[in-house]
Write a protein that holds these residues in place. Structure first.
Motif, PDB file in Angstrom:
ATOM      1  N   GLU A 127      -3.548   6.770  -3.788  1.00 56.67           N
ATOM      2  CA  GLU A 127      -3.471   6.709  -2.324  1.00 56.67           C
ATOM      3  C   GLU A 127      -2.518   5.590  -1.885  1.00 56.67           C
ATOM      4  OE1 GLU A 127      -6.380   5.802   1.510  1.00 56.67           O
ATOM      5  OE2 GLU A 127      -7.276   6.122  -0.460  1.00 56.67           O
ATOM      6  N   ALA A 128      -2.584   4.443  -2.533  1.00 59.32           N
ATOM      7  CA  ALA A 128      -1.696   3.319  -2.198  1.00 59.32           C
ATOM      8  C   ALA A 128      -0.241   3.673  -2.468  1.00 59.32           C
ATOM      9  CB  ALA A 128      -2.100   2.077  -2.987  1.00 59.32           C
ATOM     10  N   ILE A 129       0.018   4.303  -3.601  1.00 61.27           N
ATOM     11  CA  ILE A 129       1.392   4.686  -3.962  1.00 61.27           C
ATOM     12  C   ILE A 129       1.946   5.679  -2.950  1.00 61.27           C
ATOM     13  CG2 ILE A 129       2.768   5.928  -5.680  1.00 61.27           C
ATOM     14  CD1 ILE A 129       0.875   4.629  -7.806  1.00 61.27           C
ATOM     15  N   GLU A 130       1.172   6.702  -2.626  1.00 59.18           N
ATOM     16  CA  GLU A 130       1.623   7.699  -1.648  1.00 59.18           C
ATOM     17  C   GLU A 130       1.911   7.049  -0.293  1.00 59.18           C
ATOM     18  OE1 GLU A 130      -1.485  10.637  -1.656  1.00 59.18           O
ATOM     19  OE2 GLU A 130      -0.825  11.497  -3.573  1.00 59.18           O
ATOM     20  N   HIS A 131       1.044   6.181   0.124  1.00 53.53           N
ATOM     21  CA  HIS A 131       1.215   5.505   1.405  1.00 53.53           C
ATOM     22  C   HIS A 131       2.448   4.606   1.391  1.00 53.53           C
ATOM     23  CE1 HIS A 131       0.510   2.646   4.662  1.00 53.53           C
ATOM     24  NE2 HIS A 131      -0.173   3.627   5.230  1.00 53.53           N
ATOM     25  N   ALA A 132       2.632   3.837   0.314  1.00 49.66           N
ATOM     26  CA  ALA A 132       3.793   2.932   0.201  1.00 49.66           C
ATOM     27  C   ALA A 132       5.100   3.712   0.192  1.00 49.66           C
ATOM     28  CB  ALA A 132       3.651   2.077  -1.047  1.00 49.66           C
TER      29      ALA A 132
END
Length: 139
Positions: A127-132
């Motif tokens: 989720e963090a990677i997709e958001h970043a």
């Protein structure tokens, strides 16, 4: 990529194995010395993790950073103070949520009116990677 942990150096091999097994990007691993475990900390002394991050920010003046941690301990407090002391150096803060309702409630109250930088609570690394990527923090 810098991995800063409060873990002592004698756990390096285990952490290195974990990072490699889970396909983390290669980077420097900064841990605390065994002697610091027994050293009494004075009130004004900052946590080792915070000092390591400040050293990195001071060394790499031209770079901007994303701070990633978890909501379990003091990462939010450390990261918020770092961002206040290094404005325009921190693109975003990501904290992974934990399964502890009181700790999560504390974090939510802490960041309720926080606006020094982007601050995100995520449930997973994915989720963090997709958001970043979506916000162009990373390629």
């Amino acid at each position: 990529m810098f991995y800063v942990s409060h873990s002592p150096w004698n756990l390096y091999r285990y952490l290195d194995f974990f990072l490699e097994k889970n396909n983390f990007t290669e980077g420097a691993v900064l841990l605390r010395t065994a002697g610091s475990i027994f050293k009494k900390k004075t009130i004004e002394e900052k946590p080792q993790k915070q000092n390591e991050i400040r050293n990195i920010l001071n060394t790499y003046n031209d770079l901007k950073f994303i701070l990633i941690g978890d909501a379990g301990e003091h990462d939010a407090d450390i990261y918020m103070e770092i961002t206040k002391n290094y404005p325009n150096k921190i693109k975003a803060i990501y904290l992974r949520s934990v399964l502890h309702s009181k700790k999560m409630e504390r974090i939510k109250l802490l960041i309720e009116n926080y606006n020094d930088t982007e601050f995100f609570i995520v449930d997973s690394s994915k989720e963090a990677i997709e958001h970043a990527k979506k916000h162009h923090f990373i390629a």
